[in-house]
Design a protein around this motif. Sequence first.
Motif, PDB file in Angstrom:
ATOM      1  N   THR B 187       0.686  -1.119   0.259  1.00  0.00           N
ATOM      2  CA  THR B 187      -0.326  -0.049  -0.196  1.00  0.00           C
ATOM      3  C   THR B 187       0.652   0.925   0.052  1.00  0.00           C
ATOM      4  N   LYS B 188       0.218   2.286  -0.854  1.00  0.00           N
ATOM      5  CA  LYS B 188       1.089   3.526  -0.963  1.00  0.00           C
ATOM      6  C   LYS B 188       0.628   4.597  -0.073  1.00  0.00           C
ATOM      7  N   ILE B 189       0.811   5.597  -0.319  1.00  0.00           N
ATOM      8  CA  ILE B 189      -0.101   6.552   0.186  1.00  0.00           C
ATOM      9  C   ILE B 189       0.975   8.281   0.318  1.00  0.00           C
ATOM     10  N   ASP B 190       0.562   9.164  -0.085  1.00  0.00           N
ATOM     11  CA  ASP B 190       1.219   9.998  -0.258  1.00  0.00           C
ATOM     12  C   ASP B 190       0.389  11.317   0.621  1.00  0.00           C
ATOM     13  N   LEU B 191       0.886  12.062   1.893  1.00  0.00           N
ATOM     14  CA  LEU B 191       0.633  12.868   3.037  1.00  0.00           C
ATOM     15  C   LEU B 191       1.266  14.289   2.664  1.00  0.00           C
ATOM     16  N   VAL B 192       0.476  15.159   3.413  1.00  0.00           N
ATOM     17  CA  VAL B 192       0.655  16.996   3.692  1.00  0.00           C
ATOM     18  C   VAL B 192       0.295  16.544   4.935  1.00  0.00           C
ATOM     19  N   ASN B 193       0.990  16.898   5.621  1.00  0.00           N
ATOM     20  CA  ASN B 193       0.770  17.028   7.442  1.00  0.00           C
ATOM     21  C   ASN B 193       1.074  18.725   7.378  1.00  0.00           C
ATOM     22  N   ASN B 194       0.326  19.629   7.018  1.00  0.00           N
ATOM     23  CA  ASN B 194      -0.178  21.130   7.317  1.00  0.00           C
ATOM     24  C   ASN B 194       0.411  21.883   9.064  1.00  0.00           C
ATOM     25  N   ARG B 195       1.006  22.495   7.919  1.00  0.00           N
ATOM     26  CA  ARG B 195       2.246  23.401   9.077  1.00  0.00           C
ATOM     27  C   ARG B 195       1.348  24.515   9.771  1.00  0.00           C
ATOM     28  N   LEU B 196       0.710  24.201  11.230  1.00  0.00           N
ATOM     29  CA  LEU B 196      -0.044  24.973  11.979  1.00  0.00           C
ATOM     30  C   LEU B 196       1.057  25.803  12.434  1.00  0.00           C
ATOM     31  N   SER B 197       0.055  27.509  12.785  1.00  0.00           N
ATOM     32  CA  SER B 197      -0.174  28.770  13.442  1.00  0.00           C
ATOM     33  C   SER B 197       0.381  27.530  15.655  1.00  0.00           C
ATOM     34  N   PRO B 198       0.947  27.835  16.469  1.00  0.00           N
ATOM     35  CA  PRO B 198       0.366  27.020  17.905  1.00  0.00           C
ATOM     36  C   PRO B 198      -0.267  27.947  18.592  1.00  0.00           C
ATOM     37  N   ASN B 199      -0.281  29.871  18.738  1.00  0.00           N
ATOM     38  CA  ASN B 199      -1.417  30.775  19.218  1.00  0.00           C
ATOM     39  C   ASN B 199      -1.792  30.525  20.789  1.00  0.00           C
ATOM     40  N   PRO B 200      -0.518  30.564  20.967  1.00  0.00           N
ATOM     41  CA  PRO B 200      -0.694  30.394  22.779  1.00  0.00           C
ATOM     42  C   PRO B 200      -1.344  31.495  22.843  1.00  0.00           C
ATOM     43  N   MET B 201      -3.466  31.701  24.252  1.00  0.00           N
ATOM     44  CA  MET B 201      -3.831  32.514  24.440  1.00  0.00           C
ATOM     45  C   MET B 201      -2.885  33.482  24.722  1.00  0.00           C
ATOM     46  N   GLU B 202      -1.619  33.715  25.855  1.00  0.00           N
ATOM     47  CA  GLU B 202      -0.569  34.876  26.235  1.00  0.00           C
ATOM     48  C   GLU B 202      -0.030  34.618  24.794  1.00  0.00           C
ATOM     49  N   PRO B 203       0.722  36.062  24.218  1.00  0.00           N
ATOM     50  CA  PRO B 203       1.189  35.941  23.292  1.00  0.00           C
ATOM     51  C   PRO B 203       2.366  36.478  23.871  1.00  0.00           C
ATOM     52  N   ARG B 204       4.180  36.054  23.088  1.00  0.00           N
ATOM     53  CA  ARG B 204       5.589  36.332  23.736  1.00  0.00           C
ATOM     54  C   ARG B 204       5.214  37.441  24.489  1.00  0.00           C
ATOM     55  N   SER B 205       6.132  37.863  25.031  1.00  0.00           N
ATOM     56  CA  SER B 205       6.779  38.684  25.479  1.00  0.00           C
ATOM     57  C   SER B 205       7.850  38.679  26.769  1.00  0.00           C
ATOM     58  N   ALA B 206       8.185  39.711  26.639  1.00  0.00           N
ATOM     59  CA  ALA B 206      10.160  39.313  27.412  1.00  0.00           C
ATOM     60  C   ALA B 206      10.461  40.962  28.096  1.00  0.00           C
ATOM     61  N   ILE B 207      11.251  40.753  29.736  1.00  0.00           N
ATOM     62  CA  ILE B 207      11.570  42.302  29.899  1.00  0.00           C
ATOM     63  C   ILE B 207      13.067  41.825  30.095  1.00  0.00           C
ATOM     64  N   GLY B 208      14.105  42.792  29.645  1.00  0.00           N
ATOM     65  CA  GLY B 208      15.362  42.372  30.324  1.00  0.00           C
ATOM     66  C   GLY B 208      15.607  43.288  31.361  1.00  0.00           C
ATOM     67  N   GLU B 209      16.637  43.177  32.291  1.00  0.00           N
ATOM     68  CA  GLU B 209      17.081  43.962  33.117  1.00  0.00           C
ATOM     69  C   GLU B 209      17.847  44.356  33.812  1.00  0.00           C
ATOM     70  N   TYR B 210      19.162  45.110  34.082  1.00  0.00           N
ATOM     71  CA  TYR B 210      20.055  44.971  34.499  1.00  0.00           C
ATOM     72  C   TYR B 210      20.185  46.033  35.080  1.00  0.00           C
ATOM     73  N   GLU B 211      21.114  45.570  36.966  1.00  0.00           N
ATOM     74  CA  GLU B 211      21.808  46.368  37.903  1.00  0.00           C
ATOM     75  C   GLU B 211      23.309  46.855  38.008  1.00  0.00           C
ATOM     76  N   PRO B 212      23.711  47.486  37.116  1.00  0.00           N
ATOM     77  CA  PRO B 212      24.849  47.875  37.658  1.00  0.00           C
ATOM     78  C   PRO B 212      25.456  47.754  38.396  1.00  0.00           C
ATOM     79  N   GLY B 213      24.995  47.968  39.850  1.00  0.00           N
ATOM     80  CA  GLY B 213      26.054  47.864  40.601  1.00  0.00           C
ATOM     81  C   GLY B 213      26.135  46.747  41.506  1.00  0.00           C
ATOM     82  N   THR B 214      25.764  45.123  40.656  1.00  0.00           N
ATOM     83  CA  THR B 214      25.875  44.024  41.409  1.00  0.00           C
ATOM     84  C   THR B 214      25.985  43.039  39.732  1.00  0.00           C
ATOM     85  N   ASP B 215      25.480  43.709  38.962  1.00  0.00           N
ATOM     86  CA  ASP B 215      26.186  43.834  37.434  1.00  0.00           C
ATOM     87  C   ASP B 215      25.502  42.889  38.109  1.00  0.00           C
TER      88      ASP B 215
END
Lengths: 265, 790
Positions: B187-215
């Motif tokens: 038996t032979k078969i040709d298949l496409v596994n479709n591309r998906l977008s993850p769509n978590p409810m919360e979009p990605r987010s980030a904060i970078g913070e640097y404290e020079p006093g402590t490095d």
Amino acid sequence: MYAFNYHRPKSLADAAKLLGDASDGKFIAGGQTLLPTLKNRLASPSDLVDLTGIAELSGISVSGGIVSIGAITKHGAVATSADIRKAIPALANLAGLIGDPAVRNMGTMGGSVANNDPAADYPSAVLGLNATMHTTKRKIAADSFFTGLFETALEESEIITRIEFPVPKRAGYEKFRNPASRYAMVGVFVAETADGVRVAVTGAGPCVFRHKEMEAALSKSFSPDALKGIRTDPARMNNDIHGSGEYRAHLVGVVAKRAVQNALG
Amino acid sequence: MTNQGIGQPVRRKEDFRFITGQGHYTDDINRPGQLYAYFLRSPHAFAKIKSISTDAARKMPGVVAIYTGKDVAADKVGGLICGWTVKDKKGEPHKAPRHDIIAIDHVRHVGDQVAVVIGRSLGEARDAAEAIEVDYDVLTPVVDVVNALKPGAPEVHADAPGNLCYDWDFGDKAATEAAFAKAAHVTKIDLVNNRLSPNPMEPRSAIGEYEPGTDNTTVYTTSQNPHVIRLILCAFVFGLPEHKVRVIAPDVGGGFGSKIFNYAEETVCVWAARKLKKPVKWTSDRTEAFLTDAHGRDHVTHAELAMDKDGKFLGFRVDTKANMGAYLSTFASAVPTYLYALLLAGQYTTPAIYAEVKAVFTNTTPVDAYRGAGRPEATYVVERIVEAAARELKMDPAELRRRNFVPDNAFPYQTPVACVYDSGQYAKALDEALKMADYNGFKQRKAEAAKKGKLRGIGLCAYIEACGIAPSAVVGSLGAGVGLWESAQIRFNATGSVFVHTGSHSHGQGHETTFAQIVSDRLGVPLESVEVVHGDTALVPMGMGTYGSRSLAVGGSAIMRAADKIIDKGKKIAAHLMEASVDDVAYDKGVFSVKGTDKQVPMAQIAFTAYVPHNYPADLEPGLEASAFYDPANFTFPAGVHVAEVEIDSATGVTRVANWVAVDDFGKVINPMIVEGQVHGGIAQGIGQALLEGVVYDPKSGQLLTASFNDYCMPRADDLPSYKVGMIETPCPHNPLGVKGCGEAGAIAAPAALMNAITDALGTEKINMPATPQNVWNVIQSQNLAAAAE
């Protein structure tokens, strides 16, 4: 969104003046199309003139075989109005199918009709029921109101004040939703009116349109079977990832039959 | 206490704050003096950057800084890495072209970062970004694997000739060819596994913070694995010492794999914060999420199954082309290889298997792990071809499966593709599922549907997955750059309450409840006295995070190990208090006793004594806490059978899911309510893939056509049926809890079950996911089924 000046006038005269004075002003009612557009920075009006504070634009009344609906009446109010549900149940049903509860509690009939989104529901009811738009300047019949993709006969600063729907003998609406957006991919409003049968199709083409062949067939026999074999031209249909012209043209036939069935109850 | 322990459907402790809107997500965090990052992104799928002018933009109000790729390069910041090196057929390492956090000379997908504006407000940063002038030399893009592999196709990277990331194979080619040579039927078969977008409810987010006093550098980010992000940022991107960097992933609103990876935006926030000595925050909007969150799936596969005259599987060969997108994401290379080909035996005794996989670069968003990661793709191929084979052989698909199942007495079972299945009862799950689905009544239901003009179909899927990722030595030998153990720390307070620090990360899975149940059960502490702490590298000593349904099997096992250490120490304290020998002290459900006497001491008294050691063993340290690491001996192998039944409106092509049965074997179940919820969610995602979802790029321009929910169709409640969920428990024999993992099963099983039902209804295998109304209608037209139904 970009910064803009916001106005909320109390009268139609003030609204027209505010718009006239603005360098690039826009009216806003429920904002269910305009606000997302602004948030995506796809429009940058200098001024927004909010019509929802104008008392004379609200109110629903039924008398003398006419349902009159103020332009800022929300979809939710149309869907749940006992008077409309009694006089034109298909119109109330249609309103209940628009968007989701949040959209129905913000969006307005006048805003939707003036925007004339090709996938909106209301234009099909307006055209199918042969409604009349009352504006700050004149009355406009449905047949000459919707002029093209997002285009209407409204002039700059002309505001729809209310829409009058003649009560039909019977009417039905069927909506085939775009699976993603849930807008109408094909919506058909069928009405048997004093002036004959009218069939208005939304979603399928670039602008709501009347299906004359179907109207003729249904005039002879108001039944789903009367529509058998009637073709719709795929070339006149929208074509996107959700539905080709051929698919939409086919759906017009299927959905119209179901709309007739709905009208028959 | 008995109704809160292992096996009880305890309500989730974390839900009060989530349901009442009191969750605390990254975007809820605002730091003093915080600035905002806005990314200017490429409008083109493929282009050379000729020049970037930021002069006008720099003069805009509120602009603090504008950086381009050249500024990043000048600071010698490393690019984003791929943490798993796959070696190709010749033993050469895969091609991993540079992945700069801001593009330098080329943009390679719509949404690629071109510049970042750091502003005093987000609006001002965005205004300034619009004033940046970029001169592009627009190039012809390629978006799909088939075209990308054609001779003369545009090359996404100069150092990946022919767009080939790797050409990899696995299994015994000669044995497989021999099996095909003696086959009675192929038996032979040709298949496409479709591309998906993850769509978590919360979009990605980030904060970078640097404290020079402590490095010290602090990174707040939406991550499923904060320690892994710390490791990557420190060791590979910035060259910073790990002890000077703290990564905090607070409440995270869903990930589905997409928040495993190290992304450009969080990296830029850290870099800019260190440069400007001010906190820098970025939060994705939904459009950016569609453009930049790593996508899932996107395979094109040809498969062949060889059988003898009785339908016994002899050999299986698979040829897959996997789309990697424009760059190699953090674990992308492992997904279509070790997480895919190793599962191609399915639940069957197929003796010879050979898989070839070409990973391909295209001008699209990078593709990486998404709920199931490789295993849904494997199950889809196996279960579609098995169903197709049964139809060709005119055999009941259930019977064909039964004939080929690994039998109950064969465990541990060595497959020809490296896995050793630990335990299972495959036929029992099938029998149970068929009974729950009223399989025998299907013919009658089909006939009734036909009377209404509806096409009814039924489909099975007997899936297997490898969870509990993973034995470190095994994955290391296959190219992984990390170990995949997990760690836990249990710390009693003097008054008897307990902190549990886990390196797993909960972003919807309910760890705060499930892990607390384990500790409550094992240590005899009330559930409300257990606080599960996760998501902060300063609070949790070590961790590898949550993905691949590993948290309970690996993280939970580490907690069990730590609990055992607590009990061991508790016995010494108890022996002292009861004036007995340690060897005579027994422990059961929170109570220490002297064997053969009525002397006993509860855990709370042990904890108190450990911190108020007035009467205490002389040679014992005070305090009651224990750390443990757990490195699994093997993967776990959850398996089960799903049965889908559909009814198709032949006039419109609309598919209604009429019935759904899932019988899963996750080993021992800690909280059946949470497990059932995971099954429901997984099936919803699987139905989404099969019926509704699909990322679409314009083949000419490379524009993302599904960049909003207006065009990318997420499943809604009314698209989904009520599920009938059954469980059988075959404990995992090699971890202390006997658990296997449940997080991905639904998403693995559902697409094949549903497509098997749809192809059954339509009478053809030739339909790809998503089976949208239009796609189904097109098949109906080509098959002339509408006329037949009318």
